[in-house]
Design a protein around this motif. Structure first.
Motif, PDB file in Angstrom:
ATOM      1  N   GLY A 175      -3.595  13.466  -2.098  1.00 28.28           N
ATOM      2  CA  GLY A 175      -3.102  12.115  -1.851  1.00 28.28           C
ATOM      3  C   GLY A 175      -4.005  11.081  -2.486  1.00 28.28           C
ATOM      4  O   GLY A 175      -5.224  11.224  -2.503  1.00 28.28           O
ATOM      5  N   GLY A 176      -3.378  10.041  -2.999  1.00 30.47           N
ATOM      6  CA  GLY A 176      -4.125   8.934  -3.592  1.00 30.47           C
ATOM      7  C   GLY A 176      -3.494   7.622  -3.193  1.00 30.47           C
ATOM      8  O   GLY A 176      -2.309   7.560  -2.884  1.00 30.47           O
TER       9      GLY A 176
ATOM     10  N   MET B 250       0.850  -1.169   0.000  1.00 32.10           N
ATOM     11  CA  MET B 250       0.000   0.000   0.000  1.00 32.10           C
ATOM     12  C   MET B 250       0.893   1.228   0.000  1.00 32.10           C
ATOM     13  O   MET B 250       1.831   1.315   0.767  1.00 32.10           O
ATOM     14  CB  MET B 250      -0.895  -0.008   1.228  1.00 32.10           C
ATOM     15  CG  MET B 250      -1.618   1.297   1.438  1.00 32.10           C
ATOM     16  SD  MET B 250      -2.794   1.277   2.792  1.00 32.10           S
ATOM     17  CE  MET B 250      -1.738   1.553   4.183  1.00 32.10           C
ATOM     18  N   SER B 251       0.594   2.177  -0.863  1.00 40.52           N
ATOM     19  CA  SER B 251       1.351   3.417  -0.929  1.00 40.52           C
ATOM     20  C   SER B 251       0.400   4.599  -1.014  1.00 40.52           C
ATOM     21  O   SER B 251      -0.632   4.514  -1.664  1.00 40.52           O
ATOM     22  CB  SER B 251       2.241   3.441  -2.168  1.00 40.52           C
ATOM     23  OG  SER B 251       3.182   2.419  -2.115  1.00 40.52           O
ATOM     24  N   LEU B 252       0.772   5.659  -0.367  1.00 41.18           N
ATOM     25  CA  LEU B 252       0.045   6.917  -0.466  1.00 41.18           C
ATOM     26  C   LEU B 252       0.887   7.818  -1.356  1.00 41.18           C
ATOM     27  O   LEU B 252       2.035   8.123  -1.036  1.00 41.18           O
ATOM     28  CB  LEU B 252      -0.139   7.539   0.923  1.00 41.18           C
ATOM     29  CG  LEU B 252      -0.854   8.880   0.995  1.00 41.18           C
ATOM     30  CD1 LEU B 252      -2.273   8.758   0.446  1.00 41.18           C
ATOM     31  CD2 LEU B 252      -0.898   9.363   2.434  1.00 41.18           C
ATOM     32  N   VAL B 253       0.356   8.206  -2.504  1.00 42.21           N
ATOM     33  CA  VAL B 253       1.090   8.989  -3.487  1.00 42.21           C
ATOM     34  C   VAL B 253       0.399  10.333  -3.645  1.00 42.21           C
ATOM     35  O   VAL B 253      -0.824  10.397  -3.795  1.00 42.21           O
ATOM     36  CB  VAL B 253       1.125   8.253  -4.849  1.00 42.21           C
ATOM     37  CG1 VAL B 253       1.824   9.089  -5.894  1.00 42.21           C
ATOM     38  CG2 VAL B 253       1.795   6.901  -4.698  1.00 42.21           C
ATOM     39  N   PHE B 254       1.180  11.412  -3.614  1.00 43.32           N
ATOM     40  CA  PHE B 254       0.630  12.750  -3.772  1.00 43.32           C
ATOM     41  C   PHE B 254       0.922  13.260  -5.173  1.00 43.32           C
ATOM     42  O   PHE B 254       2.029  13.109  -5.676  1.00 43.32           O
ATOM     43  CB  PHE B 254       1.245  13.709  -2.747  1.00 43.32           C
ATOM     44  CG  PHE B 254       0.734  13.492  -1.354  1.00 43.32           C
ATOM     45  CD1 PHE B 254      -0.398  14.140  -0.908  1.00 43.32           C
ATOM     46  CD2 PHE B 254       1.381  12.631  -0.498  1.00 43.32           C
ATOM     47  CE1 PHE B 254      -0.876  13.938   0.373  1.00 43.32           C
ATOM     48  CE2 PHE B 254       0.929  12.414   0.787  1.00 43.32           C
ATOM     49  CZ  PHE B 254      -0.211  13.081   1.226  1.00 43.32           C
ATOM     50  N   SER B 255      -0.082  13.859  -5.801  1.00 40.44           N
ATOM     51  CA  SER B 255       0.113  14.501  -7.091  1.00 40.44           C
ATOM     52  C   SER B 255      -0.481  15.904  -7.012  1.00 40.44           C
ATOM     53  O   SER B 255      -1.380  16.170  -6.214  1.00 40.44           O
ATOM     54  CB  SER B 255      -0.547  13.693  -8.207  1.00 40.44           C
ATOM     55  OG  SER B 255      -1.912  13.485  -7.927  1.00 40.44           O
ATOM     56  N   GLU B 256       0.048  16.811  -7.834  1.00 42.92           N
ATOM     57  CA  GLU B 256      -0.399  18.191  -7.770  1.00 42.92           C
ATOM     58  C   GLU B 256      -1.896  18.269  -8.011  1.00 42.92           C
ATOM     59  O   GLU B 256      -2.440  17.572  -8.856  1.00 42.92           O
ATOM     60  CB  GLU B 256       0.343  19.044  -8.803  1.00 42.92           C
ATOM     61  CG  GLU B 256       0.948  20.261  -8.146  1.00 42.92           C
ATOM     62  CD  GLU B 256       1.816  21.081  -9.063  1.00 42.92           C
ATOM     63  OE1 GLU B 256       1.473  22.248  -9.242  1.00 42.92           O
ATOM     64  OE2 GLU B 256       2.815  20.543  -9.560  1.00 42.92           O
TER      65      GLU B 256
END
Length: 81
Positions: A51-52, A1-7
């Motif tokens: 965050g996604g 599981m990863s929490l990825v942030f994008s603009e």
């Protein structure tokens, strides 16, 4: 599981925020409903991230819900210091 942030942009009023100060910038983490946001402030420039989660499995949904329900117990802020 990863929490990825994008603009992205903040589309909700946060339920709670945590501000972390570093030399040269401030990082604000925000939780709004079931979403996580981050903002970086450098001088007068502000960049917002949404965050996604990288996996949509059932176990991930349970884990995501548990983290968001308990985020304020995980991150403790002592306002007296």
């Amino acid at each position: 599981m990863s929490l990825v942030f994008s603009e992205g942009s903040l589309s909700e009023t946060p339920d709670g925020t945590v501000v972390l100060k570093f030399p040269g910038f401030k990082l604000t983490l925000m939780v709004a409903g079931d979403r996580v946001y981050a903002e970086i402030l450098r001088g007068s420039r502000r960049t917002t991230y949404v965050g996604g989660y990288v996996d949509d499995g059932l176990e991930l949904e349970k884990a995501k819900k548990k983290v968001l329900e308990n985020i304020w117990r995980i991150v403790k802020i002592d306002h007296k210091k």
